[in-house]
Design a protein around this motif. Sequence first.
Motif, PDB file in Angstrom:
ATOM      1  N   PHE A   1      36.394  25.755  26.988  1.00  0.00           N
ATOM      2  CA  PHE A   1      36.802  26.447  25.764  1.00  0.00           C
ATOM      3  C   PHE A   1      36.829  27.964  25.961  1.00  0.00           C
ATOM      4  O   PHE A   1      37.854  28.622  25.736  1.00  0.00           O
ATOM      5  CB  PHE A   1      35.836  26.058  24.642  1.00  0.00           C
ATOM      6  CG  PHE A   1      35.973  26.873  23.387  1.00  0.00           C
ATOM      7  CD1 PHE A   1      37.195  26.986  22.745  1.00  0.00           C
ATOM      8  CD2 PHE A   1      34.876  27.510  22.841  1.00  0.00           C
ATOM      9  CE1 PHE A   1      37.321  27.725  21.577  1.00  0.00           C
ATOM     10  CE2 PHE A   1      34.991  28.249  21.677  1.00  0.00           C
ATOM     11  CZ  PHE A   1      36.213  28.364  21.050  1.00  0.00           C
ATOM     12  N   ILE A   2      35.717  28.545  26.406  1.00  0.00           N
ATOM     13  CA  ILE A   2      35.671  29.990  26.621  1.00  0.00           C
ATOM     14  C   ILE A   2      36.345  30.360  27.933  1.00  0.00           C
ATOM     15  O   ILE A   2      37.096  31.343  28.014  1.00  0.00           O
ATOM     16  CB  ILE A   2      34.215  30.489  26.590  1.00  0.00           C
ATOM     17  CG1 ILE A   2      33.609  30.306  25.203  1.00  0.00           C
ATOM     18  CG2 ILE A   2      34.136  31.961  27.001  1.00  0.00           C
ATOM     19  CD1 ILE A   2      32.142  30.684  25.092  1.00  0.00           C
ATOM     20  N   GLY A   3      36.120  29.583  28.976  1.00  0.00           N
ATOM     21  CA  GLY A   3      36.659  29.910  30.290  1.00  0.00           C
ATOM     22  C   GLY A   3      38.164  30.047  30.306  1.00  0.00           C
ATOM     23  O   GLY A   3      38.711  30.983  30.908  1.00  0.00           O
ATOM     24  N   ALA A   4      38.868  29.133  29.657  1.00  0.00           N
ATOM     25  CA  ALA A   4      40.336  29.176  29.659  1.00  0.00           C
ATOM     26  C   ALA A   4      40.853  30.430  28.962  1.00  0.00           C
ATOM     27  O   ALA A   4      41.831  31.054  29.416  1.00  0.00           O
ATOM     28  CB  ALA A   4      40.898  27.925  28.989  1.00  0.00           C
ATOM     29  N   GLN A   5      40.184  30.826  27.884  1.00  0.00           N
ATOM     30  CA  GLN A   5      40.581  32.051  27.179  1.00  0.00           C
ATOM     31  C   GLN A   5      40.356  33.273  28.067  1.00  0.00           C
ATOM     32  O   GLN A   5      41.172  34.198  28.101  1.00  0.00           O
ATOM     33  CB  GLN A   5      39.758  32.194  25.894  1.00  0.00           C
ATOM     34  CG  GLN A   5      39.942  31.074  24.889  1.00  0.00           C
ATOM     35  CD  GLN A   5      40.961  31.426  23.819  1.00  0.00           C
ATOM     36  OE1 GLN A   5      42.041  31.885  24.148  1.00  0.00           O
ATOM     37  NE2 GLN A   5      40.622  31.208  22.578  1.00  0.00           N
ATOM     38  N   VAL A   6      39.245  33.278  28.770  1.00  0.00           N
ATOM     39  CA  VAL A   6      38.921  34.404  29.653  1.00  0.00           C
ATOM     40  C   VAL A   6      39.930  34.492  30.791  1.00  0.00           C
ATOM     41  O   VAL A   6      40.400  35.585  31.147  1.00  0.00           O
ATOM     42  CB  VAL A   6      37.488  34.259  30.195  1.00  0.00           C
ATOM     43  CG1 VAL A   6      37.227  35.228  31.344  1.00  0.00           C
ATOM     44  CG2 VAL A   6      36.476  34.487  29.075  1.00  0.00           C
ATOM     45  N   VAL A   7      40.280  33.356  31.380  1.00  0.00           N
ATOM     46  CA  VAL A   7      41.257  33.346  32.465  1.00  0.00           C
ATOM     47  C   VAL A   7      42.572  33.966  32.011  1.00  0.00           C
ATOM     48  O   VAL A   7      43.146  34.830  32.695  1.00  0.00           O
ATOM     49  CB  VAL A   7      41.483  31.903  32.968  1.00  0.00           C
ATOM     50  CG1 VAL A   7      42.732  31.832  33.856  1.00  0.00           C
ATOM     51  CG2 VAL A   7      40.270  31.405  33.735  1.00  0.00           C
ATOM     52  N   ARG A   8      43.061  33.553  30.855  1.00  0.00           N
ATOM     53  CA  ARG A   8      44.349  34.065  30.370  1.00  0.00           C
ATOM     54  C   ARG A   8      44.277  35.562  30.074  1.00  0.00           C
ATOM     55  O   ARG A   8      45.228  36.311  30.347  1.00  0.00           O
ATOM     56  CB  ARG A   8      44.773  33.275  29.135  1.00  0.00           C
ATOM     57  CG  ARG A   8      45.056  31.790  29.443  1.00  0.00           C
ATOM     58  CD  ARG A   8      45.470  31.014  28.215  1.00  0.00           C
ATOM     59  NE  ARG A   8      45.643  29.595  28.533  1.00  0.00           N
ATOM     60  CZ  ARG A   8      44.890  28.623  28.052  1.00  0.00           C
ATOM     61  NH1 ARG A   8      43.904  28.911  27.213  1.00  0.00           N
ATOM     62  NH2 ARG A   8      45.104  27.363  28.388  1.00  0.00           N
ATOM     63  N   ALA A   9      43.145  36.006  29.528  1.00  0.00           N
ATOM     64  CA  ALA A   9      42.998  37.434  29.224  1.00  0.00           C
ATOM     65  C   ALA A   9      42.943  38.261  30.510  1.00  0.00           C
ATOM     66  O   ALA A   9      43.521  39.363  30.584  1.00  0.00           O
ATOM     67  CB  ALA A   9      41.734  37.662  28.399  1.00  0.00           C
ATOM     68  N   LEU A  10      42.281  37.755  31.524  1.00  0.00           N
ATOM     69  CA  LEU A  10      42.228  38.465  32.806  1.00  0.00           C
ATOM     70  C   LEU A  10      43.611  38.539  33.445  1.00  0.00           C
ATOM     71  O   LEU A  10      43.980  39.566  34.034  1.00  0.00           O
ATOM     72  CB  LEU A  10      41.249  37.765  33.754  1.00  0.00           C
ATOM     73  CG  LEU A  10      39.765  37.927  33.445  1.00  0.00           C
ATOM     74  CD1 LEU A  10      38.941  36.965  34.302  1.00  0.00           C
ATOM     75  CD2 LEU A  10      39.307  39.371  33.689  1.00  0.00           C
TER      76      LEU A  10
ATOM     77  N   VAL B   1      38.669  37.744  40.533  1.00  0.00           N
ATOM     78  CA  VAL B   1      37.551  37.245  39.733  1.00  0.00           C
ATOM     79  C   VAL B   1      37.480  35.726  39.867  1.00  0.00           C
ATOM     80  O   VAL B   1      38.503  35.032  39.811  1.00  0.00           O
ATOM     81  CB  VAL B   1      37.711  37.634  38.251  1.00  0.00           C
ATOM     82  CG1 VAL B   1      36.629  36.980  37.394  1.00  0.00           C
ATOM     83  CG2 VAL B   1      37.658  39.146  38.090  1.00  0.00           C
ATOM     84  N   LEU B   2      36.265  35.211  40.035  1.00  0.00           N
ATOM     85  CA  LEU B   2      36.017  33.776  40.040  1.00  0.00           C
ATOM     86  C   LEU B   2      35.418  33.387  38.697  1.00  0.00           C
ATOM     87  O   LEU B   2      34.397  33.935  38.279  1.00  0.00           O
ATOM     88  CB  LEU B   2      35.042  33.403  41.163  1.00  0.00           C
ATOM     89  CG  LEU B   2      34.599  31.928  41.238  1.00  0.00           C
ATOM     90  CD1 LEU B   2      35.778  31.034  41.627  1.00  0.00           C
ATOM     91  CD2 LEU B   2      33.438  31.758  42.228  1.00  0.00           C
ATOM     92  N   VAL B   3      36.053  32.446  37.992  1.00  0.00           N
ATOM     93  CA  VAL B   3      35.581  32.010  36.679  1.00  0.00           C
ATOM     94  C   VAL B   3      35.032  30.591  36.802  1.00  0.00           C
ATOM     95  O   VAL B   3      35.761  29.656  37.151  1.00  0.00           O
ATOM     96  CB  VAL B   3      36.710  32.050  35.629  1.00  0.00           C
ATOM     97  CG1 VAL B   3      36.196  31.548  34.277  1.00  0.00           C
ATOM     98  CG2 VAL B   3      37.253  33.468  35.486  1.00  0.00           C
ATOM     99  N   LEU B   4      33.754  30.436  36.522  1.00  0.00           N
ATOM    100  CA  LEU B   4      33.117  29.121  36.525  1.00  0.00           C
ATOM    101  C   LEU B   4      33.335  28.472  35.160  1.00  0.00           C
ATOM    102  O   LEU B   4      33.185  29.107  34.132  1.00  0.00           O
ATOM    103  CB  LEU B   4      31.619  29.259  36.798  1.00  0.00           C
ATOM    104  CG  LEU B   4      31.206  30.195  37.942  1.00  0.00           C
ATOM    105  CD1 LEU B   4      29.688  30.212  38.095  1.00  0.00           C
ATOM    106  CD2 LEU B   4      31.892  29.810  39.240  1.00  0.00           C
ATOM    107  N   GLY B   5      33.667  27.189  35.173  1.00  0.00           N
ATOM    108  CA  GLY B   5      34.026  26.535  33.914  1.00  0.00           C
ATOM    109  C   GLY B   5      35.351  27.058  33.398  1.00  0.00           C
ATOM    110  O   GLY B   5      35.544  27.252  32.199  1.00  0.00           O
TER     111      GLY B   5
END
Length: 316
Positions: A16-25, A8-12
Amino acid sequence: MSQQPRHVLVLGAYGFIGAQVVRALQQEGVEVTGLGRDPVASARVLPDIMVKQGDMRQMLSAEDWLPYLTGIDVVINCAGALQDTASGDLERLHHRAIAALAAAATEEKVAIVQVSAVGATLEASTDFMRSKARGDAALLASGARVTILRPGLVIGQGAFGGTLLLRMLAAVPVIQPVALPGTPVQSVMIDDVTDAVVTAAMGGLSEGVYDLVEDTPHSLENVVLATRRWLGFRAPRLILRVPDWILPVTARLADVAGHLGWRSPLRRTAIAVLKNGVTGNPIAYRSATGRSIPPWIRHYVASQSGGNTGLMRGWP
């Protein structure tokens, strides 16, 4: 998005939201790559993942995006800016770059999860909302596999914009200043936003547009008072309702401060978004998932009180 993604590629990614999403993934065992334009910030926030350097404001054609999509199954867009820092920034970041991404993703058969905002319509009163709406429309028209999530007022310790404004107001000792007290607000905790984003990326939410909001709006005054308690401050001795005419003056001063480097939560766009109300329709998300976004106020107080619902009496 029926197949579980491998990469998965996460933009941003370091926002605030991106970092949480990265860790959850990462907890789901998914390989994650980020995209951002500040390598120092990315190394500080996400030292354990690869964050490719790129400025979305300059990535305005499908060809600009194709190198970043090699081996990618899903792109999650958590990037955004609340107010222009230079002429045309919002249009490039929220619309033109996203339209280019959509074209590249369609060609490469890459799915997209877009984190937008409740109130993002072409007729909205702010450039932020209108540019977000144009980006959403470009995604939906592209033919790419797209899931658009539109959070309400996101509550979390690191949030910017309207949520930072709430925290700032709630922290005033003794007196509680409140502007726009009757404005309706539907909130969502950052953990619930993250859960929805990851669910969509993992194929657990069908393509479409979903508002991420609690079922019932609350007045902004009640939300501010609840935020005060959430942050652990004592109840105010006096509630000071600020007259509306002060807000434009405050916003102009904050905009000037923003150009000088202070990222004030009182800037024009944050105030305008709150003034318009932050409301959405929870039905589509509830129908798709079988669950509602939890009311953040009651959820938080219950967790802090060990489930003692008596402590929640009188809360909004």
